[in-house]
Design a protein around this motif. Structure first.
Motif, PDB file in Angstrom:
ATOM      1  N   GLU A 135      -2.656   3.038   6.284  1.00 27.61           N
ATOM      2  CA  GLU A 135      -2.181   3.989   7.723  1.00 27.61           C
ATOM      3  C   GLU A 135      -3.186   4.879   7.881  1.00 27.61           C
ATOM      4  OE1 GLU A 135      -0.652   5.113   3.145  1.00 27.61           O
ATOM      5  OE2 GLU A 135      -0.806   3.096   4.458  1.00 27.61           O
ATOM      6  N   THR A 136      -5.029   5.213   7.083  1.00 25.94           N
ATOM      7  CA  THR A 136      -5.491   6.001   7.176  1.00 25.94           C
ATOM      8  C   THR A 136      -6.737   5.293   8.744  1.00 25.94           C
ATOM      9  OG1 THR A 136      -7.282   4.500   5.639  1.00 25.94           O
ATOM     10  CG2 THR A 136      -6.294   6.505   4.341  1.00 25.94           C
ATOM     11  N   GLY A 137      -6.068   4.104   8.263  1.00 24.84           N
ATOM     12  CA  GLY A 137      -7.182   3.668   9.984  1.00 24.84           C
ATOM     13  C   GLY A 137      -8.530   2.675   9.258  1.00 24.84           C
ATOM     14  N   TYR A 138      -8.517   3.188   7.866  1.00 25.25           N
ATOM     15  CA  TYR A 138     -10.039   2.746   7.118  1.00 25.25           C
ATOM     16  C   TYR A 138     -10.509   1.141   8.017  1.00 25.25           C
ATOM     17  CZ  TYR A 138     -13.880   3.105   4.254  1.00 25.25           C
ATOM     18  OH  TYR A 138     -15.160   2.663   4.355  1.00 25.25           O
ATOM     19  N   SER A 139     -11.828   1.016   7.723  1.00 23.63           N
ATOM     20  CA  SER A 139     -12.490  -0.649   8.173  1.00 23.63           C
ATOM     21  C   SER A 139     -12.021  -2.045   7.882  1.00 23.63           C
ATOM     22  CB  SER A 139     -14.080  -0.671   8.370  1.00 23.63           C
ATOM     23  OG  SER A 139     -14.392  -0.299   7.838  1.00 23.63           O
ATOM     24  N   CYS A 140     -11.549  -1.233   6.090  1.00 19.07           N
ATOM     25  CA  CYS A 140     -11.026  -1.900   5.267  1.00 19.07           C
ATOM     26  C   CYS A 140      -9.588  -1.657   4.513  1.00 19.07           C
ATOM     27  CB  CYS A 140     -12.047  -2.670   4.162  1.00 19.07           C
ATOM     28  SG  CYS A 140     -13.363  -4.006   4.670  1.00 19.07           S
ATOM     29  N   PRO A 141      -8.703  -1.543   5.438  1.00 19.34           N
ATOM     30  CA  PRO A 141      -7.296  -1.485   4.591  1.00 19.34           C
ATOM     31  C   PRO A 141      -7.230  -2.867   3.397  1.00 19.34           C
ATOM     32  CG  PRO A 141      -7.202  -2.847   7.182  1.00 19.34           C
ATOM     33  CD  PRO A 141      -8.779  -2.554   6.330  1.00 19.34           C
ATOM     34  N   ASP A 142      -7.896  -2.424   2.435  1.00 13.86           N
ATOM     35  CA  ASP A 142      -7.019  -3.260   1.291  1.00 13.86           C
ATOM     36  C   ASP A 142      -6.431  -2.196  -0.087  1.00 13.86           C
ATOM     37  OD1 ASP A 142      -8.279  -5.533   2.170  1.00 13.86           O
ATOM     38  OD2 ASP A 142      -9.404  -5.949   0.986  1.00 13.86           O
ATOM     39  N   GLY A 143      -5.954  -1.078   0.675  1.00 13.43           N
ATOM     40  CA  GLY A 143      -4.778  -0.335  -0.340  1.00 13.43           C
ATOM     41  C   GLY A 143      -6.275   0.411  -1.074  1.00 13.43           C
ATOM     42  N   SER A 144      -5.370   0.368  -2.743  1.00 15.30           N
ATOM     43  CA  SER A 144      -5.970   1.229  -3.179  1.00 15.30           C
ATOM     44  C   SER A 144      -7.637   0.421  -3.223  1.00 15.30           C
ATOM     45  CB  SER A 144      -5.292   1.558  -4.904  1.00 15.30           C
ATOM     46  OG  SER A 144      -5.993   2.424  -5.340  1.00 15.30           O
TER      47      SER A 144
END
Length: 542
Positions: A246-255
């Motif tokens: 949901e942050t839109g960050y380029s590596c959306p792998d959770g925590s």
């Protein structure tokens, strides 16, 4: 080299703790070096990579060399050979050293390699990215612990996947030898486990690896080790900078928290923190790692687990299930490499030992993630996590009842912040993994602490349309304390280049200082500094 709109770094702190320090000894003297004038920027070549770590100490006894790998890696075909013990240096041996020599030139990514002997993982490494003119590098590792394997002929497999085509031209020319040192004055036969075993019938379920082992019925001690890394080429290589989708960050792998757990017959038996490796194409800036790599990049160390409290449950001569689980990996996400081994000690006077667990406490993971941000906006992930266990067991042996208690504590604190468009990306993170084993009145403690702090900026170049200035400021520390010694390896550097232009127009620059310090059995302190790929300082002090 991989480009992603993020790369991070680390800041180094040296802590001297509870170790009683041995008297310092003089370092190997170094002749004064001729002053070196580095180039104004990286050119078609740079100095051969090296690290500040000391060479493996070896005895002054007869030794023999056995070559186990000689191959040019051009694709993903594994190299296979057969190891035969050296006829001229028959055991017992006081030490065995693995030595790898590599050469490559042209254009190539960093690659990950692994060696098994008799199905047992003994060495994992990554490679440097080459210059146009070519580089050579050497790695050595003490593999004395694998002597039980090396007494008889064994199959050898080296995997070092590579792609060679019109663009990526670098062929990895690799030679690996084993050097066997015989016993002699002040060089007794090495004390090792009685057997080193791989898991049998291995299979994978998502990020888990599952296999079985049938232990000797007279087992008295059991250690596990796992060669484990987030793989190259995907976001799990950068797991410590993961963020929820949901942050839109380029590596959306959770925590960004990861943990490597071992279960035996379905019961959690060990926990550990994986090391946050940075390979020589990582963090969006290959010039940060030329010529010296980040700590551990050339010699990837296994995680270790003392599983002795469970040994009394495993001496029935039956196969038992071992499961390796990488906690924190999103469901269905691949990208973790795990090779587990078991080191087993046996009772020399009994055909079977008996025992069981006496106390068992494994805490659930305690973790908080403070998350902000949305696609295209600034964001942050601030994580705090901890985990602990305390397990006790006993074994009835020919020396009587031996009780073993294993304690382990894991902590991770991470502060990851980025601006809109990830034009500025920063990370400050630390990990600590402390283990204590009390067995038969002996106490062994290992305290691992490591971290990174730094900033990557990715901004449009002021004069080149489509060009971006990539600037990375990095600091890393990696400290290991045991009851015998303290070692710390650090990296500090700054590198920049222009992305989106031909290679000869990158105008890359970089400065780095790497240092290795060890106190315990004497003193060792070695520093290397480089500017634009050329070593300008190489000195020892203690």
């Amino acid at each position: 080299m991989r480009i992603r709109s993020v790369a991070f770094v680390s800041l180094s702190v040296l802590l001297l703790g509870w170790l009683p320090l041995a008297p310092a000894t003089a370092a190997t003297p170094v002749a004064p070096a001729t002053a070196v004038t580095p180039p104004p920027e990286f050119g078609s070549d740079y100095d051969d990579p090296r690290t500040p770590a000391p060479p493996v100490a070896v005895p002054n006894t007869k030794h023999c060399e056995v070559q186990i790998v000689r191959n040019q890696f051009r694709n993903f075909d594994p190299y296979q050979s057969t190891y035969t013990p050296p006829a001229a240096c028959q055991g017992p041996w006081s030490k065995v050293v693995l030595r790898m020599h590599g050469e490559v030139k042209g254009v190539q990514y960093d690659r990950l390699g692994h060696i098994t002997i008799g199905g047992v993982g003994v060495f994992r490494t990554s490679t440097p990215e080459p210059s146009t003119d070519g580089i050579a590098w050497d790695v050595q590792k003490d593999v004395t612990a694998y002597i039980p394997l090396l007494r008889t002929p064994q199959p050898v497999v080296m995997e070092l996947g590579n792609v060679v085509d019109d663009t990526y031209t670098g062929v990895l020319d690799i030679t690996v030898t084993l050097d066997f040192y015989t016993t002699g004055s002040n060089a007794p036969a090495a004390k090792t486990a009685d057997a080193v075993l791989p898991l049998q019938d291995q299979r994978r379920e998502d990020s888990d690896l599952i296999g079985t082992a049938t232990l000797p019925r007279n087992t008295t001690r059991l250690l596990g080790e796992i060669y484990v890394t987030g793989s190259g080429g995907g976001c799990e290589e950068f797991w410590d900078t993961s963020a929820p989708a949901e942050t839109g960050y380029s590596c959306p792998d959770g925590s960004p928290y990861r943990e490597v757990d071992v279960s035996i017959d379905g019961k959690p038996a060990g926990v550990a923190l994986p090391y946050p490796y940075i390979y020589t194409g990582g963090w969006s800036n290959p010039y940060s790692w030329r010529p010296s790599p980040a700590p551990r990049a050339f010699d990837i160390k296994p995680l270790t687990y003392d599983l002795t409290p469970f040994a009394g449950l495993l001496t029935d001569g039956k196969p038992h299930e071992f499961r390796v689980h990488v906690a924190g990996v999103p469901a269905g996400q691949s990208g973790w490499f795990t090779v587990p081994n078991l080191h087993v000690w046996k009772d020399p006077h009994r055909t079977q030992t008996h025992g069981g667990l006496t106390s068992y406490a494994v805490s659930p993971l305690s973790k908080t993630d403070d998350v902000s941000g949305a696609p295209g906006e600034a964001g942050a992930v601030r994580t705090k996590a901890s985990r602990s266990l305390k397990i006790s067991g006993y074994l009835d042996t020919s020396e009587g009842r031996i009780r073993t208690t294993v304690q382990r504590t894991l902590t991770n604190v991470s502060d990851h912040v980025w601006e809109a468009g990830e034009s500025r990306d920063s990370l400050t993170a630390s990990w600590r993994d402390t283990s204590t084993t009390i067995s038969g009145g002996k106490v062994d403690r290992t305290d691992l602490s490591y971290g990174k702090t730094g900033v990557l900026t990715f901004l449009p170049n002021a004069t080149i349309p489509g060009g971006y200035d990539v600037v990375t400021d990095l600091s890393i520390y990696d400290t290991t304390r045991t009851t015998q010694s303290i070692t710390t390896e650090t990296y500090d550097g700054r590198a920049s280049w222009i992305y989106g232009v031909p290679r000869d127009q990158r105008h890359a620059t970089g400065t780095q200082t790497v240092r290795y310090r060890s106190i315990g059995h004497g003193c060792y302190d070695h520093t290397l500094s480089a500017v634009n790929g050329v070593y300008t300082k190489d000195f020892y002090r203690c």
